[in-house]
Design an enzyme around this catalytic site. Structure first.
Site, mmCIF file in Angstrom:
data_model
loop_
_atom_site.group_PDB
_atom_site.id
_atom_site.type_symbol
_atom_site.label_atom_id
_atom_site.label_comp_id
_atom_site.label_asym_id
_atom_site.label_seq_id
_atom_site.Cartn_x
_atom_site.Cartn_y
_atom_site.Cartn_z
ATOM 1 N N GLU B 208 0.845 -1.188 0.000
ATOM 2 C CA GLU B 208 0.000 0.000 0.000
ATOM 3 C C GLU B 208 0.885 1.244 0.000
ATOM 4 O O GLU B 208 2.109 1.143 0.138
ATOM 5 C CB GLU B 208 -0.962 -0.009 1.195
ATOM 6 C CG GLU B 208 -0.272 0.023 2.550
ATOM 7 C CD GLU B 208 -1.239 -0.243 3.711
ATOM 8 O OE1 GLU B 208 -2.186 -1.031 3.539
ATOM 9 O OE2 GLU B 208 -1.038 0.337 4.786
ATOM 10 N N HIS B 246 -4.160 3.254 8.297
ATOM 11 C CA HIS B 246 -2.907 2.734 8.836
ATOM 12 C C HIS B 246 -1.929 3.877 9.090
ATOM 13 O O HIS B 246 -1.812 4.783 8.251
ATOM 14 C CB HIS B 246 -2.254 1.755 7.843
ATOM 15 C CG HIS B 246 -2.997 0.460 7.722
ATOM 16 N ND1 HIS B 246 -2.926 -0.323 6.592
ATOM 17 C CD2 HIS B 246 -3.817 -0.180 8.576
ATOM 18 C CE1 HIS B 246 -3.668 -1.400 6.777
ATOM 19 N NE2 HIS B 246 -4.228 -1.334 7.967
#
Lengths: 388, 289
Positions: B208, B246
Site C-alpha cells: 500500500e 494505517h
C-alpha cells in the site's frame, strides 16, 4: 496531530531553543498591544496548519504598533490559500506578532522518523527558507543527514557536525549546537513525529535562532502527554473527520460521488481504487475497523450521508470474527433510524455468514442492492452514481 | 515446511485480557499449539486450560515455547516484545495497534541485536493453513497450498486469501506484516523467507501507499527471487498528506505513491494487478502459465 507555530514556539522556549520575542493575538487590538510591548519592527504571521503562508499574503512586516494592527486586521478572518490548504483556503483565527529579525543567513534543521532505518534522522541544509523537498530533489548535495542510534541518543559530536556542515562559527555555532541538541530533546520529550525549523537564521549580529517552528505530535503517545489535548485546534480539522474519530472510525473526505464504508484500511483503499477503475470517483475513505460493530456501522452511515456529493453508497464488508449477519442487521437499523435515504445503497458482504447477511438485507423491505463479488459491487455502485 | 509458523511452533500468549482470550480460544480450536500464558502475579492459575506464568522466561522454561503472540495494550507493548526477545524466543507476533513510533524505534533496535523475528505491530498475524495460526484472522477462507501471501493489511489479506482459495490456489503461509511505519518484518524480509521455502511456489505481495518497502522488495525480487510474484498496491486513489487509516499509509512529500511502487515492481518482473478483485485469477493465470 498538527499544532500552530505559536504553540510550537512555546515548546521551543521550554526546551531552550531561541525564538524571537512575541505573542499570539486573536484581535487587531491585541496585535497592537503586543507590538507596543516589543517595540520597533514586527512581523505579523497568520496561524494556520499549512505552510506557504507568506506567498498567500498571510505574513506581513509592520513598522510599529499602528501597522501591526492594520496587518492583523487584514489577516484575521481571511481565508488564506497556500499550496497546502487546497483551493478553499483556511480561515485565520489568530496571528503571531514577533520582533522582526535582521537576517544574515537562512538555514534548515529538522528531525523526522526515517522509516527505512527505523531511526530518527537529523536533516540540515544551508538552503533554508525554501521548500525542502524541492531542495532535496534539485540540489541533494545541499542536504546533510545524520542518524541517531536509539540506544545512545543524539551524541554531542553529531550536533557539532550538523553545525559545521551548515558553515556556522562563533556565537552562531554555539546557538546552533544548542538548537539541534534541544530540538532532539523536544522530539523525544514530547513524542513528536516531526520537528522542523525553516528557517533557522543567523542574525546580522552573529547569533542564531528559530524564526519558524513546526512540530507534529504523536496522537498514539497521548497517554504520556495528557496536556497535548489542549493544543488541538478543532477549527483546523474537517468536522466530519473529527466526528468520525470520536466514534473510533477513520474517515477522510474526498471529492467523488460514491460514498464507501469498508472494514479495514487496506480493503477500504482497495475499494476506492476499484470504484475509480469502474469509472467513478470515491467520495471518501471510511474504515469502520476490522471488527465493524453494528453501532460503528450506524455512525459511519450517518457520517457518509452528511456529504452532499454522495450519489450512491457502497458498503463492502469482509466478515471475519465479526459475522456478516450482525453487520447486515446494523446496516438495516442504520437506514431505518436515518429515515429517508434517497441514494441507492449497494452492499457486498463476504466471509463469515455472508449468505445469511444477504438474506437479512433482502428481507428487510428496504431497497438495497445486494451484490455478490467485489468487482460486481463496485461496478454497480459506479453505474448507479452515474460516473463523474 | 511453510514459513515461520510450522509444526514445531509452540507459542505462549502475552496479554490474556478479553480480546486475548477470545482469540486464544480460536487459535486453539484451529489446532495451534498454544502452550501457556504470561500473566504477571498469577503464576500457577489456569486460563482456557493453559498454565499461567509470571514472566516470559518462566513460560519458556515451563513449556518449551519458542514463540509468542502479544495482545497487550499499546502503552505496554514495547516492554512485552522486549521481554520476549530477552527470553530468546524465535518468533513474536505483535497484534497491538497504536504503539508510539518512539517506542517502536527502541523495539526495532533491540530486535536487530537478537535472533528473534517479529511480525507486526498493527497486523492480523500469521497463518499456515492446516497447521495453525498466530493471529486474529478467520480461518475458513484459507486452504493449504503453495502460494505465499505477504500483506500490510488485515481484511484485504482475507479478501486476497478468499480469492485465491476460490480460484483453487491454496496457501503455504499468509503473513500480515502490519500497517505501521516501523514493523518487525518488511516485505523484503518476508520475500526472502518465502523464496527459501520449498513449499512455496508463487508469492502474492499486497502493498500500500507510504514508505518505500515495496520498492526495496522490488529490488530484492529483481536480484534474488526465483519464484513468480503477483502484486497489488492499495491506495492509487489516496490523496497526498493524509493518513489512510494505517499509521504507515501516507504519501509524504510526494513520496510513497502507488504509481511509483507499481512501476518499481513491474520493472522487477512482477505481475501487478490494477484491480484488487483480480488478484486470485491473476495468480492462477501466472501459475498455470
Amino acid at each position: 496531530m498538527k499544532i500552530h507555530e505559536y504553540q510550537a514556539k512555546e515548546l521551543f522556549r521550554r526546551y531552550g531553543i531561541p525564538v524571537p520575542a512575541g505573542g499570539v493575538a486573536s484581535t487587531p487590538e491585541e496585535a497592537r498591544a503586543i507590538a507596543e510591548r516589543i517595540g520597533g519592527k514586527v512581523v505579523v504571521k497568520a496561524q494556520i496548519h499549512a505552510g506557504g503562508r507568506g506567498k498567500g499574503g498571510g505574513v506581513k512586516l509592520a513598522n510599529g504598533p499602528g501597522e501591526a494592527e492594520t496587518a492583523a486586521r487584514a489577516i484575521i478572518g481571511m481565508s488564506l490559500v497556500t499550496h497546502q490548504t487546497g483551493p478553499g483556503g483556511k480561515r485565520v483565527h489568530k496571528v503571531l506578532v514577533e520582533e522582526a529579525s535582521p537576517i544574515a543567513r537562512e538555514l534548515y534543521i529538522a528531525i523526522v522518523l526515517d522509516r527505512e532505518t527505523s531511526r530518527l534522522v537529523i536533516i540540515a541544509s544551508s538552503a533554508g527558507g525554501m521548500d525542502i523537498e524541492k531542495v532535496a530533489a534539485e540540489t541533494p548535495d545541499r542536504i546533510f543527514k545524520t542518524w541517531v542510534d536509539p540506544a545512545l541518543g543524539l551524541m554531542p559530536f553529531q550536533a557539532r557536525r550538523v553545525c559545521f556542515k551548515l558553515g556556522l562559527s562563533g556565537q552562531a555555532f554555539k546557538d546552533g549546537v544548542d538548537a539541534v541538541t534541544n530540538l532532539y530533546r523536544l522530539f523525544e520529550g514530547e513524542d513528536a513525529t516531526l520537528a522542523e525549523i525553516n528557517p533557522f537564521i543567523v542574525r546580522t549580529d552573529g547569533g542564531a535562532m528559530a524564526i519558524d517552528a513546526k512540530v507534529n505530535l504523536d496522537d498514539d503517545a497521548g497517554f504520556r502527554h495528557p496536556e497535548h489535548a489542549a493544543l488541538r485546534d478543532l477549527t483546523e480539522e474537517e468536522p466530519l473527520e473529527t466526528e468520525a474519530k470520536r466514534y473510533g472510525l477513520n474517515y477522510i473526505k474526498l471529492g467523488g460521488s460514491v460514498g464507501c464504508m469498508v472494514n479495514g484500511a487496506g480493503l477500504a483503499m482497495a475499494t476506492m481504487d476499484l470504484i475509480k477503475l469502474c469509472g467513478a470517483e470515491p467520495a471518501n475513505f471510511l474504515d469502520v475497523g476490522g471488527g465493524a460493530s453494528a453501532e460503528g456501522v450506524e455512525n459511519a452511515f450517518r457520517i457518509l450521508m452528511a456529504d452532499q456529493n454522495v450519489r450512491c453508497v457502497l458498503i463492502n464488508i469482509f466478515g471475519g470474527i465479526v459475522r456478516c449477519d450482525r453487520v447486515a442487521q446494523g446496516v438495516v437499523e442504520a437506514v431505518m433510524n436515518l429515515g429517508e435515504v434517497d441514494v441507492p445503497i449497494v452492499v457486498r458482504l463476504e466471509g463469515t455468514n455472508a449468505a445469511e447477511g444477504m438474506r437479512i438485507l433482502k428481507g428487510s423491505g428496504l431497497d438495497f442492492h445486494a451484490v455478490v463479488g467485489f468487482h460486481e459491487a463496485a461496478q454497480k455502485a459506479a453505474d448507479l452514481a452515474g460516473g463523474d | 515446511m511453510a514459513v515461520l509458523l510450522t509444526e514445531d511452533t509452540r507459542a505462549i500468549v502475552q496479554g490474556l485480557g478479553k480480546e486475548g482470550q477470545f482469540h486464544t480460544e480460536r487459535m486453539l480450536q484451529y489446532g495451534t499449539r498454544i502452550v501457556g500464558g504470561v500473566r504477571p502475579g498469577k503464576a500457577g492459575e489456569e486460563v482456557l486450560g493453559l498454565p499461567s506464568f509470571d514472566t516470559v522466561e518462566d513460560a519458556r522454561d515451563g513449556t518449551g515455547a519458542n514463540a509468542s503472540i502479544i495482545f497487550v495494550p499499546s502503552r505496554f507493548a514495547a516492554d512485552a516484545v522486549i521481554e520476549a526477545v530477552d527470553a530468546e524466543l524465535d518468533l513474536v507476533v505483535l497484534i497491538t495497534e497504536g504503539i508510539p513510533p518512539l517506542d517502536m524505534i527502541r523495539v526495532k533496535d533491540r530486535l536487530k541485536r537478537s535472533s528473534t523475528r517479529m511480525i507486526g505491530p498493527n497486523c492480523p498475524g500469521i497463518i499456515t493453513p492446516g497447521v495453525g495460526k498466530l493471529g486474529i484472522m478467520p480461518t475458513e477462507i484459507f486452504e493449504a497450498g503453495r502460494c505465499g501471501v505477504i500483506s500490510r493489511s488485515g481484511t484485504l489479506t482475507y479478501e486476497v486469501a478468499a480469492q485465491l482459495t476460490a480460484a483453487g490456489i491454496g496457501q503455504s503461509t499468509c503473513m500480515g506484516i502490519g500497517g505501521d511505519p516501523i514493523i518487525g518484518t518488511k516485505h523484503r524480509d518476508a520475500l526472502e523467507l518465502f523464496n527459501a521455502d520449498p513449499d512455496t511456489e508463487i508469492i502474492a505481495l499486497i502493498g500500500e501507499i507510504g514508505g518505500n518497502d515495496e520498492e526495496l522488495a522490488a529490488a530484492y525480487i529483481a536480484d534474488h527471487c526465483d519464484k513468480p510474484v503477483v502484486a497489488f498496491i492499495a491506495g492509487s486513489t489516496a490523496p497526498p498528506g493524509k493518513r489512510m487509516g494505517h499509521a504507515g499509509a501516507i504519501i509524504a512529500g510526494g513520496k510513497g505513491t502507488a504509481a511509483e511502487k507499481k512501476a518499481a515492481l513491474r520493472a522487477a518482473g512482477v505481475t501487478v494487478c490494477d484491480s484488487p478483485a483480480a488478484i486470485g485469477t491473476t495468480t492462477k493465470r501466472t501459475l498455470t502459465g
